[in-house]
Design an enzyme around this catalytic site. Structure first.
Site, PDB file in Angstrom:
ATOM      1  N   GLU A  16      -5.752 -10.859 -40.787  1.00 32.82           N
ATOM      2  CA  GLU A  16      -5.006 -11.787 -39.924  1.00 32.82           C
ATOM      3  C   GLU A  16      -4.965 -13.157 -40.601  1.00 32.82           C
ATOM      4  O   GLU A  16      -5.974 -13.631 -41.117  1.00 32.82           O
ATOM      5  CB  GLU A  16      -5.709 -11.897 -38.562  1.00 32.82           C
ATOM      6  N   ALA A 123       0.001  -9.836 -20.286  1.00 34.26           N
ATOM      7  CA  ALA A 123       0.529  -9.199 -21.504  1.00 34.26           C
ATOM      8  C   ALA A 123       1.242  -7.892 -21.163  1.00 34.26           C
ATOM      9  O   ALA A 123       2.242  -7.535 -21.793  1.00 34.26           O
ATOM     10  CB  ALA A 123      -0.613  -8.952 -22.488  1.00 34.26           C
TER      11      ALA A 123
HETATM   12  P1  FAD Z   1      -3.836 -10.172 -20.778  1.00 41.06           P
HETATM   13  O1  FAD Z   1      -3.910  -8.767 -21.225  1.00 41.06           O
HETATM   14  O2  FAD Z   1      -2.701 -10.558 -19.900  1.00 41.06           O
HETATM   15  O3  FAD Z   1      -5.218 -10.514 -20.057  1.00 41.06           O
HETATM   16  C1  FAD Z   1      -5.555 -11.841 -19.670  1.00 41.06           C
HETATM   17  C2  FAD Z   1      -6.490 -11.787 -18.469  1.00 41.06           C
HETATM   18  O4  FAD Z   1      -5.769 -11.295 -17.327  1.00 41.06           O
HETATM   19  C3  FAD Z   1      -7.678 -10.849 -18.638  1.00 41.06           C
HETATM   20  O5  FAD Z   1      -8.782 -11.414 -17.973  1.00 41.06           O
HETATM   21  C4  FAD Z   1      -7.235  -9.568 -17.955  1.00 41.06           C
HETATM   22  O6  FAD Z   1      -8.327  -8.797 -17.469  1.00 41.06           O
HETATM   23  C5  FAD Z   1      -6.388 -10.115 -16.816  1.00 41.06           C
HETATM   24  N1  FAD Z   1      -5.289  -9.213 -16.432  1.00 41.06           N
HETATM   25  C6  FAD Z   1      -4.450  -8.530 -17.258  1.00 41.06           C
HETATM   26  N2  FAD Z   1      -3.568  -7.825 -16.538  1.00 41.06           N
HETATM   27  C7  FAD Z   1      -3.846  -8.062 -15.244  1.00 41.06           C
HETATM   28  C8  FAD Z   1      -3.291  -7.628 -14.013  1.00 41.06           C
HETATM   29  N3  FAD Z   1      -2.232  -6.790 -14.000  1.00 41.06           N
HETATM   30  N4  FAD Z   1      -3.828  -8.102 -12.852  1.00 41.06           N
HETATM   31  C9  FAD Z   1      -4.878  -8.945 -12.863  1.00 41.06           C
HETATM   32  N5  FAD Z   1      -5.454  -9.398 -13.999  1.00 41.06           N
HETATM   33  C10 FAD Z   1      -4.939  -8.965 -15.164  1.00 41.06           C
HETATM   34  N6  FAD Z   1      -3.583 -16.218 -28.765  1.00 41.06           N
HETATM   35  C11 FAD Z   1      -2.527 -16.937 -29.213  1.00 41.06           C
HETATM   36  O7  FAD Z   1      -2.135 -17.925 -28.576  1.00 41.06           O
HETATM   37  N7  FAD Z   1      -1.871 -16.609 -30.371  1.00 41.06           N
HETATM   38  C12 FAD Z   1      -2.228 -15.548 -31.124  1.00 41.06           C
HETATM   39  O8  FAD Z   1      -1.610 -15.282 -32.162  1.00 41.06           O
HETATM   40  C13 FAD Z   1      -3.350 -14.750 -30.677  1.00 41.06           C
HETATM   41  N8  FAD Z   1      -3.743 -13.661 -31.380  1.00 41.06           N
HETATM   42  C14 FAD Z   1      -4.762 -12.873 -30.894  1.00 41.06           C
HETATM   43  C15 FAD Z   1      -5.127 -11.715 -31.598  1.00 41.06           C
HETATM   44  C16 FAD Z   1      -6.156 -10.897 -31.135  1.00 41.06           C
HETATM   45  C17 FAD Z   1      -6.509  -9.647 -31.893  1.00 41.06           C
HETATM   46  C18 FAD Z   1      -6.859 -11.255 -29.935  1.00 41.06           C
HETATM   47  C19 FAD Z   1      -7.993 -10.401 -29.429  1.00 41.06           C
HETATM   48  C20 FAD Z   1      -6.516 -12.395 -29.236  1.00 41.06           C
HETATM   49  C21 FAD Z   1      -5.454 -13.226 -29.687  1.00 41.06           C
HETATM   50  N9  FAD Z   1      -5.068 -14.382 -29.008  1.00 41.06           N
HETATM   51  C22 FAD Z   1      -4.013 -15.137 -29.459  1.00 41.06           C
HETATM   52  C23 FAD Z   1      -5.807 -14.827 -27.821  1.00 41.06           C
HETATM   53  C24 FAD Z   1      -5.207 -14.289 -26.502  1.00 41.06           C
HETATM   54  O9  FAD Z   1      -3.930 -14.833 -26.309  1.00 41.06           O
HETATM   55  C25 FAD Z   1      -6.155 -14.703 -25.371  1.00 41.06           C
HETATM   56  O10 FAD Z   1      -7.348 -13.979 -25.451  1.00 41.06           O
HETATM   57  C26 FAD Z   1      -5.587 -14.661 -23.962  1.00 41.06           C
HETATM   58  O11 FAD Z   1      -6.474 -15.375 -23.098  1.00 41.06           O
HETATM   59  C27 FAD Z   1      -5.406 -13.268 -23.354  1.00 41.06           C
HETATM   60  O12 FAD Z   1      -4.375 -12.611 -23.925  1.00 41.06           O
HETATM   61  P2  FAD Z   1      -4.100 -11.053 -23.566  1.00 41.06           P
HETATM   62  O13 FAD Z   1      -2.864 -10.683 -24.260  1.00 41.06           O
HETATM   63  O14 FAD Z   1      -5.306 -10.236 -23.790  1.00 41.06           O
HETATM   64  O15 FAD Z   1      -3.839 -11.205 -21.972  1.00 41.06           O
END
Ligand code: FAD
Length: 287
Positions: A16, A123
């Site tokens: 990455e 997400a």
């Molecule tokens: P989600 O999957 O939406 O989860 C976020 C929170 O909401 C979690 O607590 C989850 O349990 C909860 N949740 C999910 N779905 C629901 C639902 N239906 N109902 C209730 N609660 C729910 N950030 C950046 O800004 N740019 C990047 O390029 C970036 N790259 C990353 C790469 C990796 C490999 C990782 C692990 C993280 C990266 N991040 C990046 C950080 C990421 O954006 C954060 O961790 C963010 O807080 C959560 O993103 P997510 O896509 O996991 O969110």
């Protein structure tokens, strides 16, 4: 190529990188990519700042160059929290036109300086939207110690299952420093019916302050063994670097022995460290 196909034939190694923060130093990233190319990565992913960073415009260009100029498969990160539907459509169309086939679909961190848009709350909403309208391979993030906002790991895994059901065909974990969290998480994910490959995200630590900040932000625990290494070498950058590399290698050796699907190295744009780690593990990846 859709990167999810790679797991069917090998143990995957990916890197990455992030676009340089100052636009005038953008060319340095190409030296990094050039050096990473020598380590035969299966793909390189490029981050995108959810807070609307200036360097975001570079994500598309860098991901496109990785694929089209360097001949390495690329993954573009796409956090949706501060983007509306029209912006997401535009970005995805541009990525498709550039020939990029893989998206890491994210929500992004909540940022007090950046107003969230409400088109995509989680997400999983973005993943469903991409799946319905394009033919990208979709990757999602996962959290061996649980996401920092989620009250329980079980609930977080339930939410992760929604991402997989929505169309994510591959997962990459947040960094962790104690492999036991990864193994428990992998077991729970399997029990929850998550059957897609999970790459372990490993960050070699070379700076005590930096890791403390990241760990606090992400809710990642620092094991005793790790803390004593950092305390011993914090004022000796070379020793700290070597100890950080050794710790990461130790984690990776154990993960490979325990049948991990792949290793995703958070390179911090430092090809020297990526090389040192690669040299220590490449025979294990192929064994
Ligand atoms: P989600 O999957 O939406 O989860 C976020 C929170 O909401 C979690 O607590 C989850 O349990 C909860 N949740 C999910 N779905 C629901 C639902 N239906 N109902 C209730 N609660 C729910 N950030 C950046 O800004 N740019 C990047 O390029 C970036 N790259 C990353 C790469 C990796 C490999 C990782 C692990 C993280 C990266 N991040 C990046 C950080 C990421 O954006 C954060 O961790 C963010 O807080 C959560 O993103 P997510 O896509 O996991 O969110």
């Amino acid at each position: 190529m859709k990167t999810c196909e790679l797991f069917k034939i090998k143990k995957v190694l990916s890197f990455e990188i992030f676009p340089p923060r100052r636009t005038d130093s953008v060319s340095t990233i190409y030296n990094t990519i050039e050096e990473l190319k020598g380590l035969n990565p299966d793909f390189i992913s490029v981050t995108y700042g959810a807070g609307g960073s200036e360097s975001n415009t570079e994500t598309l260009k860098i991901a496109s160059d990785i694929k089209n100029k360097y001949g390495i498969e690329s993954v573009a990160h796409l956090p949706c929290i501060s983007l509306n539907k029209t912006q997401v459509i535009e970005i995805l169309n541009n990525l498709r036109e550039a020939g990029i086939e893989n998206i890491l679909a994210l929500r992004g961190d909540v940022n007090p300086n950046c107003k969230p848009q409400n088109d995509f709350k989680h997400a999983s909403d973005l993943i469903s939207f991409i799946k319905e309208n394009w033919d990208f391979n979709i990757i999602a993030a996962c959290y061996p110690e649980g996401h920092v906002e989620c009250p329980t790991i079980i609930e977080d895994i339930r939410n992760l299952k929604c991402k997989v059901d929505a169309g994510a065909s591959q997962l990459i974990t947040q960094l962790f420093f104690d492999n036991n969290y990864f193994y428990s998480f992998r077991e729970r994910a399997a029990i929850a019916g998550i059957r897609v490959p999970i790459e372990a995200g490993i960050m070699p630590v070379i700076n005590k302050k930096q890791v403390e900040r990241i760990a606090a932000l992400c809710g990642v625990k620092l094991p005793k063994k790790f803390l004593s290494i950092m305390e011993k070498y914090e004022n000796n950058p070379e020793a700290m670097r070597d100890a950080g590399i050794a710790y990461a290698v130790d984690q990776i050796v154990d993960l490979i022995a325990q049948g991990v699907d792949g290793i995703h190295l958070y390179t911090m744009n430092n090809p020297y460290i990526a090389r040192r780690i690669y040299e220590a593990i490449y025979t294990l990846l192929a064994a």
